[in-house]
Motif scaffolding. Sequence first.
Motif, PDB file in Angstrom:
ATOM      1  N   ALA A 291       0.740  -1.022   0.152  1.00  0.00           N
ATOM      2  CA  ALA A 291       0.009  -0.150  -0.004  1.00  0.00           C
ATOM      3  C   ALA A 291       0.866   1.341  -0.026  1.00  0.00           C
ATOM      4  N   ARG A 292       0.527   2.044  -0.798  1.00  0.00           N
ATOM      5  CA  ARG A 292       1.304   3.370  -0.869  1.00  0.00           C
ATOM      6  C   ARG A 292       0.942   4.222   0.311  1.00  0.00           C
ATOM      7  N   ARG A 293       2.139   4.767   0.987  1.00  0.00           N
ATOM      8  CA  ARG A 293       1.834   5.509   2.194  1.00  0.00           C
ATOM      9  C   ARG A 293       1.891   7.191   1.740  1.00  0.00           C
ATOM     10  N   ARG A 294       1.102   7.642   2.557  1.00  0.00           N
ATOM     11  CA  ARG A 294       1.094   9.103   2.212  1.00  0.00           C
ATOM     12  C   ARG A 294       2.168   9.635   2.795  1.00  0.00           C
ATOM     13  N   LYS A 295       3.076  10.516   2.261  1.00  0.00           N
ATOM     14  CA  LYS A 295       4.122  11.175   2.564  1.00  0.00           C
ATOM     15  C   LYS A 295       3.858  12.262   3.794  1.00  0.00           C
ATOM     16  N   TYR A 296       2.996  12.974   3.379  1.00  0.00           N
ATOM     17  CA  TYR A 296       2.483  14.016   4.365  1.00  0.00           C
ATOM     18  C   TYR A 296       1.222  14.580   3.956  1.00  0.00           C
ATOM     19  N   TYR A 297       0.548  15.042   5.252  1.00  0.00           N
ATOM     20  CA  TYR A 297      -0.885  15.542   4.915  1.00  0.00           C
ATOM     21  C   TYR A 297      -0.877  16.871   4.676  1.00  0.00           C
ATOM     22  N   ARG A 298      -1.527  17.149   3.587  1.00  0.00           N
ATOM     23  CA  ARG A 298      -1.518  18.605   3.107  1.00  0.00           C
ATOM     24  C   ARG A 298      -3.243  19.081   3.368  1.00  0.00           C
TER      25      ARG A 298
END
Length: 128
Positions: free
Chosen positions: A84-91
Amino acid sequence: MAKIYRVGDILTGKVTGIQPYGVFIALDEQTQGLVHISEITYGYVKNIDDYVKVGDYIRVKVSHIDRDTGKISLSIRALKKAPARRRKYYRSTKTLQERVNERDEIGFHSLAEKLDEWIEQSGFKNGD
């Protein structure tokens, strides 16, 4: 007579050799292919011996065949489910002002509004 292989074929082969750059797989008595180190698994592979050993039988997918040289490129990774692709940061979709308003418990006053109060507190008066 050597078997004819095509891109996309899924086969079981025997590991015949391991090099720092990849794994050699015997597909039949006369045909060998290479699994490049980047095609072993998802993520970084530091030591190929952590994944396969000479003599192992493993499933591979034919990813490329060079018709001029006859070299067959194989992949183990192509038969695995991608992580699963992880979100690198929350925008945030909110504006900066909306975020400031949300987090400000005591109220936000601009510098212009506070300036008179600070001047009064300092004891400095206009014209002095």
